[in-house]
Design a protein around this motif. Structure first.
Motif: not given
Length: 338
Positions: A92-101
């Motif tokens: 449900x959070x498609x940009x999760x990895x980008x946010x963590x990066x």
């Protein structure tokens, strides 16, 4: 660490011309900085472990369900060296990895001010009685020596979330003196316990700062001082001030009654007052760099190796620390005036 068993003896024996933390707490300024940095590293790792189990089975890492991935990382923390933000997934959070990066590039900046004050007052007094019939004369005398020494050491250290989580080696936090063969102090290792006498040598609960920064940055529209770029460079800062004063005194007196007429010493006294005050102020600032070109470069040990590429991020971190120091000074001045 040397045990403080006989307080007056230690105070009298620890008089130094250059009162440093090493003299009384067996921790150098380097040890204190390393303890704080390793605590921040530990806090970040704990946040990652908690994040993996925060939403049941909806968080994944490298194809593994979050609880299994968290247990594996916790059992062998050397695996953090190979961590990749791209392998994180949250349903449900498609940009999760980008946010963590993006969060991985967060600057972690520390400002240390270690003040030490030592005072030793030694006095000698006595009374002489002149017994001459029909008169008696008392003559008192005293000698004293009062010495005060102060030292203030100030320095700054810089990390990022990535350099702490992935770059800093396990050995660095398990033997502080490994990279300083000249040190005469006992080997130190990162501790997860509080130290109530000298707090800066134990846990400072930095995890609360790390946790709040991450939550506020992701969900709370975290901003910063408008002069430092407003909402574009979110930052959060804690100022931790710890003061420890250890004191002791010795006041023996001896008196006696003269048996023969004439001049006699009837009392002798020694007064020794000693105190040692250590005031440690540690500022920890978490801030996102101003732009991608300001990303710092670190080697395999988590050390800053390319000052040119890190200039923008370091400048932002310095500005944040400077503003915090000015704000702290203004607050202390206001309290004093009132």
């Amino acid at each position: 660490m040397r045990k403080l068993t006989l307080l007056p003896t230690i105070l009298l024996a620890s008089c130094s011309i250059y009162p440093l933390p090493d003299d009384i707490m067996a921790y150098s300024s380097r040890d204190i900085a390393t303890q704080v940095r390793c605590e921040t590293r530990y806090a970040l790792q704990q946040q990652i472990l908690d994040m993996l189990t925060s939403d049941g089975d909806n968080v994944y890492y490298d194809g593994k369900v979050g609880s299994a991935a968290s247990a594996a990382l916790d059992s062998d923390r050397t695996q953090f060296h190979n961590l990749s933000w791209k392998k994180f997934k949250w349903e449900g959070h498609d940009d999760f990895s980008e946010t963590l990066e993006d969060l991985g590039s967060t600057m972690v900046s520390y400002d240390f001010t270690l003040d030490g004050t030592e005072n030793n007052a030694l006095g000698f007094s006595g009374t002489v009685l002149g017994d001459f019939s029909p008169r008696k004369h008392n003559l008192g005398f005293g000698l004293g020596n009062d010495r005060t020494r102060e030292v203030s050491r100030h320095y700054r250290v810089y990390d990022t979330f990535n350099s702490l989580v992935m770059g800093m080696t396990e050995k660095f936090c398990h033997n502080f003196n490994m990279f300083d063969k000249s040190s005469k102090l006992p080997d130190k290792s990162f501790t997860t316990k509080n130290h109530y006498l000298y707090p800066s040598t134990g846990m400072l609960r930095i995890e609360t700062l790390v946790h709040d920064f991450i939550i506020q940055d992701i969900e709370g529209n975290l901003g910063s001082d408008p002069k430092a770029g407003g909402w574009k460079q979110p930052n959060m800062t804690d100022t931790i001030t710890m003061t420890t004063k250890v004191s002791g005194n010795l006041n023996p007196t001896s008196t006696y009654t003269p048996l023969n007429p004439g001049w006699d010493v009837i009392s002798l006294g020694l007064k020794a007052d000693n105190y040692r005050t250590d005031k440690h102020t540690i500022i920890v600032d978490l801030s996102l760099p101003p732009d991608k070109t300001g990303q710092p470069v670190y080697d395999n040990f988590g050390r800053l190796i390319d000052p040119k590429s890190a200039a923008a991020a370091k400048k932002q971190a310095d500005d944040n620390l400077d503003q915090t120091e000015r704000r702290n000074f203004e607050q202390r001045t206001t309290v004093f005036v009132q």
